[in-house]
Write a protein that holds these residues in place. Structure first.
Motif: not given
Length: 198
Positions: A106-112, A180-187
């Motif tokens: 649960d990365h969204p909750a973890l990062l929040a 859309g097939g893009k990796r999660a996270g920043s560029d």
């Protein structure tokens, strides 16, 4: 899962470079409280303590085996604590984590939750490996697909068989991507972000 520090150190050089790259991106600010989340055997925690001598630096890890080796690193303002990263308490000026958060759900909750632990103007510096397209991972996915094609979806680690679930490789790969097939996270993986709260 128990971690083996000796096995972990066999690949130290390969693992260390992303950590050094991430530390190089951290701005020089007057940090007072720093936490290294998932500190392992403590080498990067010690490097943070040496770089920011005015800060109280704490390495946090869930593995007693890893922390036993981390305790060999000493400095007046350096400490280590065994804890689940999701139970972080207190507030910090810098939260640093290199190649640890991918093990948690649960990365969204973890990062929040981590964001809430930052003091105003604090820095969240995180690096999570994104190697799902690496040849080793592709081979695992292909092998899992061949296995599934031959024997069906029966799986020795199906829900309840051993008290937990183990998703197949294809679902792990799919879950690691945004729509859309893009990796999660920043560029720019690992780019530290400053908290802009008052």
């Amino acid at each position: 899962m128990a971690w083996n520090p000796d096995q972990y150190h066999k690949f130290r050089a390969a693992r260390e470079q992303p950590a050094l790259d991430l530390q190089a991106m951290i701005p020089d600010l007057p940090y007072r409280r720093v936490a290294d989340l998932g500190c392992g055997t403590g080498e990067q925690t010690l490097a943070l303590a040496q770089r920011f001598p005015g800060a109280a630096v704490m390495g946090i890890d869930a593995s007693a085996e890893m922390l036993a080796q981390a305790q060999a690193h000493t400095a007046a303002h350096l400490s280590f604590r065994q804890s689940d990263l999701r139970e972080l308490d207190g507030t910090y000026d810098l939260l640093y984590s290199n190649a640890a958060l991918q093990w948690l759900p649960d990365h969204p909750a973890l990062l929040a939750g981590l964001w809430e632990r930052l003091n105003p103007g604090g820095v969240l510096a995180v690096q999570v490996p994104a190697n799902h397209d690496h040849v080793s991972h592709r081979l695992i996915t292909e092998t899992a697909d061949e296995f599934t094609a031959r024997v069906g979806r029966l799986h020795p680690f199906r829900a309840g068989a051993w008290g937990h679930t183990c998703p197949d490789a294809r679902s792990l790969r799919r879950d690691s991507r945004r729509p859309g097939g893009k990796r999660a996270g920043s560029d720019q993986p690992g780019l530290p972000h400053r908290a802009k709260r008052s």
